[in-house]
Design a protein around this motif. Structure first.
Motif, PDB file in Angstrom:
ATOM      1  N   SER A  93      -8.450  -2.860  35.774  1.00 61.17           N
ATOM      2  CA  SER A  93      -9.689  -2.096  35.696  1.00 61.17           C
ATOM      3  C   SER A  93     -10.313  -1.868  37.054  1.00 61.17           C
ATOM      4  CB  SER A  93     -10.690  -2.831  34.793  1.00 61.17           C
ATOM      5  OG  SER A  93     -11.071  -4.066  35.383  1.00 61.17           O
ATOM      6  N   ILE A 150     -11.823   1.568  37.994  1.00 57.42           N
ATOM      7  CA  ILE A 150     -13.060   2.079  37.423  1.00 57.42           C
ATOM      8  C   ILE A 150     -14.270   1.726  38.278  1.00 57.42           C
ATOM      9  CG2 ILE A 150     -12.159   2.011  35.082  1.00 57.42           C
ATOM     10  CD1 ILE A 150     -13.616  -0.554  34.619  1.00 57.42           C
ATOM     11  N   ASN A 175     -20.724   3.194  36.228  1.00 51.37           N
ATOM     12  CA  ASN A 175     -20.286   4.586  36.344  1.00 51.37           C
ATOM     13  C   ASN A 175     -21.295   5.544  35.733  1.00 51.37           C
ATOM     14  OD1 ASN A 175     -17.484   4.711  37.591  1.00 51.37           O
ATOM     15  ND2 ASN A 175     -17.183   3.106  36.064  1.00 51.37           N
ATOM     16  N   ASN A 234     -13.999   7.574  34.825  1.00 52.30           N
ATOM     17  CA  ASN A 234     -14.095   6.121  34.940  1.00 52.30           C
ATOM     18  C   ASN A 234     -14.746   5.511  33.703  1.00 52.30           C
ATOM     19  OD1 ASN A 234     -12.886   6.213  37.414  1.00 52.30           O
ATOM     20  ND2 ASN A 234     -14.707   5.645  38.594  1.00 52.30           N
ATOM     21  N   GLN A 235     -15.770   6.174  33.169  1.00 55.35           N
ATOM     22  CA  GLN A 235     -16.396   5.679  31.947  1.00 55.35           C
ATOM     23  C   GLN A 235     -15.421   5.696  30.778  1.00 55.35           C
ATOM     24  OE1 GLN A 235     -20.309   8.115  32.430  1.00 55.35           O
ATOM     25  NE2 GLN A 235     -20.789   6.457  31.047  1.00 55.35           N
ATOM     26  N   ARG A 256     -12.216   5.350  31.002  1.00 50.32           N
ATOM     27  CA  ARG A 256     -11.306   4.217  31.203  1.00 50.32           C
ATOM     28  C   ARG A 256     -11.978   2.899  30.805  1.00 50.32           C
ATOM     29  NH1 ARG A 256      -9.880   6.927  36.321  1.00 50.32           N
ATOM     30  NH2 ARG A 256      -7.769   7.791  36.134  1.00 50.32           N
ATOM     31  N   ALA A 257     -13.267   2.754  31.143  1.00 52.82           N
ATOM     32  CA  ALA A 257     -13.985   1.517  30.845  1.00 52.82           C
ATOM     33  C   ALA A 257     -14.094   1.277  29.348  1.00 52.82           C
ATOM     34  CB  ALA A 257     -15.372   1.563  31.475  1.00 52.82           C
TER      35      ALA A 257
END
Length: 460
Positions: free
Chosen positions: A17, A20, A143, A298-299, A301-302
């Motif tokens: 991670s 991110i 993010n 990125n959000q 992915r999070a």
């Protein structure tokens, strides 16, 4: 063994991670050759660190009446006022994303009255303060905050773009009025001269030097010039109305100077192309849109990683669980929950793919905005050079036509020229004079367009 496995999985998730948490960095873009040289056949424009777009608008537009109109437009223009409100909306969004790091608090009082088999009613109550706090382990809130920040920067860049557009639109409308005023003055002056020419023709007829056809033709040309005057007045009125709309005021007469009194910069420096990245508000807005999609990705992915939330309650109650006690006793609870998505029918994967595609789209738009900016700068430089070349030749043409009119009129009185030659020379002179005014306006418009294309009129 199980504990080791859990630690290993947690470490693997943490390492995977890391992406991110990355901040947005501007991608590599090629800005060389964005400007075309308006005179060089090699299309290579020599770069100059001096940039006309960095000048305050008061130094570019020095006419006091125009400056007053621009100030009024910056205060009252509807589009600019809307852009200011969008900045305030983005500021509120950024504040909200920053406050998301804090725990939420809420008061949730409850009361119950109950009775069984007609027995005495029992009363219970709970007066808790409920709190919930999300621990941002995998950058979801981070993010979101960064995305809100670039949205604020994008809205500020949009406001700057609107401000630059308002300044250039007011200047162009103002110079259009000056051009129309000058064309109207020359047309009215020419109309008077042609009326006198008709009287001269009539006197020459009495002397037997011209016939009825010459008088009729000269009258027709005089009426033609007179008929063009209402059209010019209509154009002036419509331009004043359009400028009034830019100033957010009722249509009215615009106080203004004269075309020949204007002093605009004659040395046009476009600077180096890389300055467009920081000077052009629309390019900056396109880049902030790209940064926004970066943080959206990125959000997304999070969302694949666990979400840790701590919930707590603190308050008073008279319900002990075994019975009802009075007075009430204090109650406190704390619960930590870890939510890890396992199967959601591909929704998270689809969201990530959409975010990546939107990021690629934003990159294309960013690159295109740079190309558009370079094209506008090149067009303005070419427009200025073209107008400059035309003005030089037009002045020579007007000078020659003025002599032609004088010569043909003298020859007509001597009987060695025809009235058609006189009319042709007069018509050609008027056409050249009106074109000369248009050429001067085109040069002034090129200065305005270049200033706008370089991002001029912004406030840092």
């Amino acid at each position: 063994m199980k504990r080791v496995t859990i630690y290993a999985l947690s470490l693997g998730a943490l390492l995977s991670s890391c992406n991110i948490y990355k901040q947005y960095n501007r991608p590599e873009v090629d800005v060389q050759g964005l400007y075309r040289d308006p005179v060089s056949v090699t299309d290579t424009l020599a770069s100059d660190t001096t940039n006309m777009g960095n000048l305050p608008w008061e130094e570019v537009f020095t006419d006091p009446q125009l400056q007053q109109l621009i100030r009024l437009g910056l205060e009252q223009n509807s589009d600019l006022q809307t852009a200011v409100l969008k900045v305030k909306e983005a500021e509120a969004g950024l504040m909200s994303s920053r406050l998301a790091y804090l725990p939420s608090l809420g008061l949730s009082p409850q009361g119950t009255v109950s009775s069984f088999d007609k027995a005495k009613a029992s009363q219970t109550y709970t007066l808790p303060v409920v709190s919930s706090w999300e621990i941002d382990l995998f950058g979801r809130l981070l993010n979101a905050k960064r995305g809100a920040k670039v949205m604020l920067l994008q809205s500020e860049a949009y406001k700057q773009a609107v401000q630059t557009q308002v300044i250039s639109a007011i200047a162009n409308a103002y110079y259009t009025l000056l051009m129309l005023d000058k064309q109207l003055a020359i047309t009215e002056e020419t109309a008077l001269l042609w009326q006198k020419s008709v009287e001269t023709m009539k006197a020459m007829k009495e002397a037997g030097m011209v016939n009825e056809a010459a008088i009729a033709q000269s009258e027709a040309n005089s009426y033609m010039i007179a008929a063009s005057i209402p059209d010019l007045k209509q154009s002036i009125r419509e331009t004043e109305n359009s400028l009034s709309l830019l100033l957010k005021q009722a249509p009215q007469r615009i106080e203004r100077g004269k075309l020949e009194d204007q002093n605009l910069p004659t040395l046009l420096n476009a600077g180096v192309p890389v300055q467009l990245l920081s000077n052009r508000p629309d390019v900056k807005a396109a880049e902030m849109a790209l940064a926004s999609t970066f943080y959206n990705t990125n959000q997304a992915r999070a969302s694949f990683y666990p979400q840790l939330t701590i919930n707590g309650t603190l308050g008073w109650t008279n319900n002990s669980g075994m019975g009802i006690v009075n007075p009430g006793k204090m109650i406190a609870t704390a619960i930590g929950s870890l939510a890890q998505p396992i199967f959601n029918k591909g929704a998270l994967t689809a969201r990530l793919r959409i975010a990546k595609a939107q990021q690629e789209e934003a990159m294309i738009n960013f690159e295109q905005s740079l190309l558009n900016a370079g094209s506008e700068v090149s067009n303005a430089l070419t427009q200025y050079q073209t107008a400059q070349d035309k003005i030089i030749q037009r002045e020579k043409q007007i000078f020659s036509l003025e002599k032609s009119v004088d010569y043909t009129q003298e020859l007509l009185t001597l009987g060695t020229s025809t009235y058609l030659e006189v009319l042709t020379a007069q018509q050609s002179l008027l056409s050249a004079q009106l074109s000369g005014i248009s050429d001067e306006f085109q040069r002034m418009q090129a200065v305005v367009n270049l200033y706008h294309a370089l991002g001029g009129g912004r406030t840092e």
